[in-house]
Design a protein around this motif. Structure first.
Motif, PDB file in Angstrom:
ATOM      1  N   MET A  92      -3.493  -6.689 -13.659  1.00  0.00           N
ATOM      2  CA  MET A  92      -3.422  -6.352 -15.083  1.00  0.00           C
ATOM      3  C   MET A  92      -2.005  -6.494 -15.633  1.00  0.00           C
ATOM      4  O   MET A  92      -1.811  -6.990 -16.740  1.00  0.00           O
ATOM      5  CB  MET A  92      -3.936  -4.931 -15.326  1.00  0.00           C
ATOM      6  N   LEU A 118     -14.808   0.732 -16.409  1.00  0.00           N
ATOM      7  CA  LEU A 118     -13.442   0.522 -16.882  1.00  0.00           C
ATOM      8  C   LEU A 118     -12.484   0.440 -15.697  1.00  0.00           C
ATOM      9  O   LEU A 118     -12.787   0.968 -14.626  1.00  0.00           O
ATOM     10  CB  LEU A 118     -13.010   1.688 -17.772  1.00  0.00           C
ATOM     11  N   ALA A 119     -11.343  -0.191 -15.908  1.00  0.00           N
ATOM     12  CA  ALA A 119     -10.292  -0.163 -14.884  1.00  0.00           C
ATOM     13  C   ALA A 119      -9.848   1.284 -14.718  1.00  0.00           C
ATOM     14  O   ALA A 119      -9.723   2.015 -15.699  1.00  0.00           O
ATOM     15  CB  ALA A 119      -9.127  -1.037 -15.326  1.00  0.00           C
ATOM     16  N   VAL A 120      -9.624   1.691 -13.472  1.00  0.00           N
ATOM     17  CA  VAL A 120      -9.251   3.079 -13.184  1.00  0.00           C
ATOM     18  C   VAL A 120      -7.750   3.176 -12.942  1.00  0.00           C
ATOM     19  O   VAL A 120      -7.195   2.403 -12.173  1.00  0.00           O
ATOM     20  CB  VAL A 120     -10.002   3.605 -11.941  1.00  0.00           C
ATOM     21  N   ALA A 121      -7.107   4.132 -13.616  1.00  0.00           N
ATOM     22  CA  ALA A 121      -5.691   4.425 -13.360  1.00  0.00           C
ATOM     23  C   ALA A 121      -5.627   5.803 -12.723  1.00  0.00           C
ATOM     24  O   ALA A 121      -6.042   6.796 -13.331  1.00  0.00           O
ATOM     25  CB  ALA A 121      -4.908   4.400 -14.666  1.00  0.00           C
ATOM     26  N   ARG A 122      -5.126   5.853 -11.489  1.00  0.00           N
ATOM     27  CA  ARG A 122      -5.022   7.150 -10.802  1.00  0.00           C
ATOM     28  C   ARG A 122      -3.671   7.776 -11.105  1.00  0.00           C
ATOM     29  O   ARG A 122      -2.631   7.134 -10.924  1.00  0.00           O
ATOM     30  CB  ARG A 122      -5.196   6.964  -9.291  1.00  0.00           C
ATOM     31  N   VAL A 123      -3.710   9.015 -11.576  1.00  0.00           N
ATOM     32  CA  VAL A 123      -2.469   9.709 -11.947  1.00  0.00           C
ATOM     33  C   VAL A 123      -2.490  11.127 -11.342  1.00  0.00           C
ATOM     34  O   VAL A 123      -2.559  12.114 -12.063  1.00  0.00           O
ATOM     35  CB  VAL A 123      -2.276   9.740 -13.476  1.00  0.00           C
ATOM     36  N   PRO A 124      -2.406  11.217 -10.008  1.00  0.00           N
ATOM     37  CA  PRO A 124      -2.579  12.508  -9.354  1.00  0.00           C
ATOM     38  C   PRO A 124      -1.499  13.537  -9.708  1.00  0.00           C
ATOM     39  O   PRO A 124      -1.730  14.734  -9.589  1.00  0.00           O
ATOM     40  CB  PRO A 124      -2.519  12.163  -7.859  1.00  0.00           C
ATOM     41  N   GLY A 125      -0.325  13.056 -10.155  1.00  0.00           N
ATOM     42  CA  GLY A 125       0.749  13.991 -10.470  1.00  0.00           C
ATOM     43  C   GLY A 125       0.703  14.534 -11.881  1.00  0.00           C
ATOM     44  O   GLY A 125       1.474  15.417 -12.231  1.00  0.00           O
ATOM     45  N   VAL A 126      -0.213  14.016 -12.689  1.00  0.00           N
ATOM     46  CA  VAL A 126      -0.262  14.439 -14.090  1.00  0.00           C
ATOM     47  C   VAL A 126      -1.107  15.696 -14.199  1.00  0.00           C
ATOM     48  O   VAL A 126      -2.217  15.764 -13.673  1.00  0.00           O
ATOM     49  CB  VAL A 126      -0.841  13.320 -14.987  1.00  0.00           C
ATOM     50  N   ARG A 127      -0.553  16.696 -14.857  1.00  0.00           N
ATOM     51  CA  ARG A 127      -1.290  17.953 -15.057  1.00  0.00           C
ATOM     52  C   ARG A 127      -1.599  18.119 -16.524  1.00  0.00           C
ATOM     53  O   ARG A 127      -0.709  18.021 -17.359  1.00  0.00           O
ATOM     54  CB  ARG A 127      -0.445  19.150 -14.617  1.00  0.00           C
ATOM     55  N   VAL A 128      -2.873  18.333 -16.793  1.00  0.00           N
ATOM     56  CA  VAL A 128      -3.290  18.532 -18.177  1.00  0.00           C
ATOM     57  C   VAL A 128      -4.089  19.808 -18.244  1.00  0.00           C
ATOM     58  O   VAL A 128      -4.990  20.036 -17.450  1.00  0.00           O
ATOM     59  CB  VAL A 128      -4.164  17.339 -18.669  1.00  0.00           C
ATOM     60  N   ARG A 129      -3.717  20.676 -19.185  1.00  0.00           N
ATOM     61  CA  ARG A 129      -4.490  21.907 -19.354  1.00  0.00           C
ATOM     62  C   ARG A 129      -5.720  21.585 -20.166  1.00  0.00           C
ATOM     63  O   ARG A 129      -5.641  20.967 -21.214  1.00  0.00           O
ATOM     64  CB  ARG A 129      -3.656  22.957 -20.103  1.00  0.00           C
ATOM     65  N   ARG A 130      -6.888  21.970 -19.621  1.00  0.00           N
ATOM     66  CA  ARG A 130      -8.147  21.690 -20.330  1.00  0.00           C
ATOM     67  C   ARG A 130      -8.882  22.983 -20.604  1.00  0.00           C
ATOM     68  O   ARG A 130      -8.740  23.919 -19.921  1.00  0.00           O
ATOM     69  CB  ARG A 130      -9.022  20.762 -19.514  1.00  0.00           C
TER      70      ARG A 130
END
Lengths: 130, 133
Positions: A92, A118-130
């Motif tokens: 890509m 869809l193309a997958v983007a792995r972002v294991p270090g990203v923290r999102v409060r949900r």
């Protein structure tokens, strides 16, 4: 108008009263009316934005699934202008660097996947409060 | 000539300090926003919060990606290919996903183009242009 009783923390009431003392609003009711109206507008905009984005996702998936019927592009990243594939690559980043330098606009990049994946983007270090 | 950007280790959200660097994300002339971003070699791509970029984003996403977090949660996000400037370095057409919340993260869509030096003991965060990248 209806009267709605609501409890507020003292700090919030203090800040609200300071707006009245500074002459920004005539009374507490008016501050609360304006605040609630803005909140509801924001919520409404957020809902519209979310549903608009979901529609774009479906269009993107349908386009990529259609392109994937062509064995030349199946499983590859493609650059699309209008509904025409103008370039493709297995990488890509490489494709984006090359294709987005072309004169055609807009150009859409995607993974030509037959099942609309869809193309997958792995972002294991990203923290999102949900 | 080697171009360089320097950052520092900062205590942000996590338990331990993280390497961070000041960047500018550009979607063309006059559509630039400055951010403090964490260097994260574990992320496939750069990820920036929507609230930081809202005012400069183009109308339509250039692609759409499935973003997958550590816990296995995932959701679809718009993605773009802006330029990223850091120190003397400027990289164009870098894959960036835009999500609600979180902190700006520089992932491998940018880092794989650069030579990266990290030394927490020396508070060294250096990103350099790489001849081979």
């Amino acid at each position: 108008m209806e009267t709605v009783a609501a409890k507020l923390p003292p700090k919030l009431v203090q800040e609200l009263d300071s707006l009245i003392h500074r002459g920004r609003f005539p009374n507490r009711s008016e501050v609360i009316r304006v605040a609630v109206r803005r909140f509801l507008d924001d919520q409404s905009r957020a809902t519209e934005t979310a549903s608009g984005f979901e529609a774009k996702v479906e269009l993107h998936k349908a386009l990529m699934a259609r392109i994937a019927r062509d064995p030349r592009y199946r499983g590859r990243y493609v650059a699309v202008h209008g509904s025409q594939v103008i370039d493709s690559d297995t990488n890509m980043d490489v494709l984006a660097k090359r294709a987005l330098g072309r004169h055609e606009t807009p150009i859409q990049i995607g993974l030509a996947s037959p099942d609309g994946r869809l193309a997958v983007a792995r972002v294991p270090g990203v923290r999102v409060r949900r | 000539m080697t171009r360089t950007a320097r950052g520092t280790y900062e205590q942000r959200e996590g338990l331990t300090p993280a390497p961070t660097v000041r960047i500018a994300v550009g979607f063309g002339r006059d559509r630039v926003v400055a951010l403090e971003a964490t260097v994260d070699t574990g992320s496939d791509i750069c990820v920036f919060p929507m609230e930081s970029l809202r005012s400069v984003l183009p109308g339509e996403p250039e692609t759409i990606l499935e973003i997958r977090y550590l816990e296995g949660d995932s959701h679809n996000a718009p993605a773009y290919f802006p330029s990223i400037t850091l120190g003397d370095l400027r990289e164009t057409r870098v894959a960036v996903a835009v999500i609600d919340g979180g902190v700006p993260v520089l992932g491998r869509s940018l880092l794989n183009r650069l030579h990266l030096e990290l030394d927490a003991g020396q508070n060294l965060v250096a990103l350099k242009s790489s001849q081979s990248a």
